[in-house]
Design an enzyme around this catalytic site. Structure first.
Site, PDB file in Angstrom:
ATOM      1  N   GLY A 105      26.116  23.997  31.035  1.00  0.00           N
ATOM      2  CA  GLY A 105      24.798  23.723  30.459  1.00  0.00           C
ATOM      3  C   GLY A 105      24.186  24.912  29.749  1.00  0.00           C
ATOM      4  CE1 TYR A 136      32.418  26.969  17.295  1.00  0.00           C
ATOM      5  CE2 TYR A 136      34.150  27.829  18.706  1.00  0.00           C
ATOM      6  CZ  TYR A 136      33.287  26.810  18.360  1.00  0.00           C
ATOM      7  OH  TYR A 136      33.299  25.628  19.070  1.00  0.00           O
TER       8      TYR A 136
END
Length: 330
Positions: free
Chosen positions: A206, A56
Site C-alpha cells: 500500500g 521509470y
C-alpha cells in the site's frame, strides 16, 4: 525461498519479486549504489524476479539494473513494460500499443538492460481504441523472434485478459493488489487462476501504509507519487493510519512485522499470486522476504479479514490523472 510458476509454461520464479520503480526516485531521492545494494540483497535472499519499465525515470531504472547486470550476470528473471507516452508539447500522458512503438521501446529497453531478451514484457497501459487481439499478435511475434520469453498486460480487466488469451497464452497480468486495494478479487484473481496466468501484485504494501512506521507527508519530496494520491492526503491519511493500527498490533501479537504479514496474506490468495514489493532498501527487502516464511491458517486469515475488511480504505487508490489508462470492470 518458495518458487511459483510465471504462467502455465513460464519459468519458475521466487514467490516474491522486486519492483524497481523506486530505483528512479518516485518516493524520494536515491543513488545507483543504493539500488545495486538492493539488487545484491535480492540475489542473496533468493529473489530472482525483478520488475521495471521504460518510463521509470525515463530509462533510469533500466539503466541502473543494466549497470548492475554487466558486473553480475545471470540469476535474475527480468520483466519490463512499454506503452505509455507523453506529448512533448503538453506533457500529457497517452498510450501507444502499436507494433512499431512497442518494438522500438522493447529494443531500447534491451539496450539499457544490456541483455538480448527479457523473460516478461508487459503492455504498461492498454490503448483503448486498438483491439487487444492485435496487440497480442504483436507480442506473440516478439516471442517468436526470441526477444521476450512471455508477455502480459498491466491494469487490464478480466474481460480483456480473456480476449487476449484466446489469441495466445498470456503469461501474467500486473495489478495493484493489497489488503487495501481489493479490486482484483472482483474477477481478476479468479480469471488468472482459471487461465493459468500469473497475477503479479504491485504495491503489495500500500505504498508504505503497512510499514512499521506510518508515512509522514512532511517527508514527501515534490516528486513523491503520494503527494497527490487521495489516500495520502488529509483527512484520508489520518483515517487510514488509524484503520491500519490494529493490523500492525496484530502482527506484533503474531511475533512478526506488518510488512511480512501483509506479504504473507497476499501469498495466501493463490499459488499464482506473486507480490513484487518496491524498495530501494536492502533492509526493507529482507523484511518483505520474511513474509514468504509465514504460514497463515484459517484463524489468522479470519482475524485479518475482521481487522481490515474489504473497502476499509479512505480515498480512491488513484487521483483522476493517476487513474488514466486503468481499465475498470466493476
Amino acid at each position: 525461498m518458495e518458487h511459483r510458476r510465471l504462467g502455465l509454461s513460464g519459468p519458475s520464479v521466487s514467490a516474491i519479486g522486486l519492483g524497481c520503480w523506486n530505483f528512479a526516485g518516485p518516493y524520494g531521492p536515491t543513488t545507483e549504489q543504493e539500488s545495486h545494494e538492493t539488487l545484491a540483497a535480492a540475489r542473496d535472499l533468493g529473489v530472482n524476479l525483478i520488475d521495471t519499465a521504460n518510463v521509470y525515470g525515463m530509462g533510469i531504472s533500466e539503466t541502473v539494473i543494466g549497470n548492475y547486470l554487466r558486473h553480475n550476470p545471470g540469476h535474475f528473471r527480468i520483466a519490463t513494460k512499454a506503452g505509455i507516452r507523453r506529448d512533448p508539447a503538453t506533457g500529457a500522458r497517452y498510450f501507444d500499443n502499436s507494433a512499431d512503438h512497442l518494438r522500438s521501446e522493447l529494443e531500447a529497453s534491451l539496450k539499457r538492460l544490456g541483455v538480448d531478451h527479457v523473460d516478461l514484457f508487459y503492455v504498461h497501459r492498454r490503448e483503448a481504441d486498438r483491439p487487444i487481439e492485435e496487440v497480442t499478435g504483436t507480442l506473440q511475434r516478439f516471442i517468436e523472434e526470441g526477444k521476450i520469453g512471455g508477455f502480459g498486460f498491466s491494469e487490464i480487466a478480466p474481460s480483456s485478459l480473456k480476449l487476449a488469451h484466446a489469441v495466445a497464452p498470456v503469461t501474467a497480468v500486473q495489478s495493484e493488489y493489497s489488503l487495501w486495494t481489493r479490486q482484483p478479487e472482483l474477477g481478476m484473481v479468479e480469471a488468472c487462476s482459471d487461465l493459468g496466468v500469473a497475477l503479479v501484485a504491485f504495491c503489495p504494501l500500500g505504498r508504505g501504509i503497512f510499514a512499521s512506521k506510518a508515512p509522514n507527508p512532511a517527508s514527501f519530496g515534490a516528486a513523491d507519487f503520494r503527494s497527490h494520491n487521495p489516500r495520502f492526503v488529509e483527512p484520508n491519511l489520518a483515517r487510514n493510519i488509524e484503520a491500519v493500527a490494529p493490523f500492525k498490533a496484530y502482527a506484533g501479537d503474531l511475533g512478526t512485522t506488518p510488512v511480512a504479514l501483509a506479504i504473507a496474506w497476499l501469498l495466501s490468495r493463490g499459488s499464482h499470486v506473486i507480490p513484487i514489493p518496491g524498495t530501494r532498501s536492502a533492509i526493507h527487502l529482507e523484511e518483505c522476504v520474511k513474509g514468504a516464511e509465514l504460514r497463515l491458517g484459517a484463524t489468522e486469515l479470519a482475524e485479518i479479514g475482521r481487522i481490515l475488511p474489504r473497502g476499509f480504505a479512505h480515498g480512491d487508490r488513484y487521483s483522476r490523472e493517476q487513474s488514466n489508462g486503468v481499465e475498470g470492470y466493476c
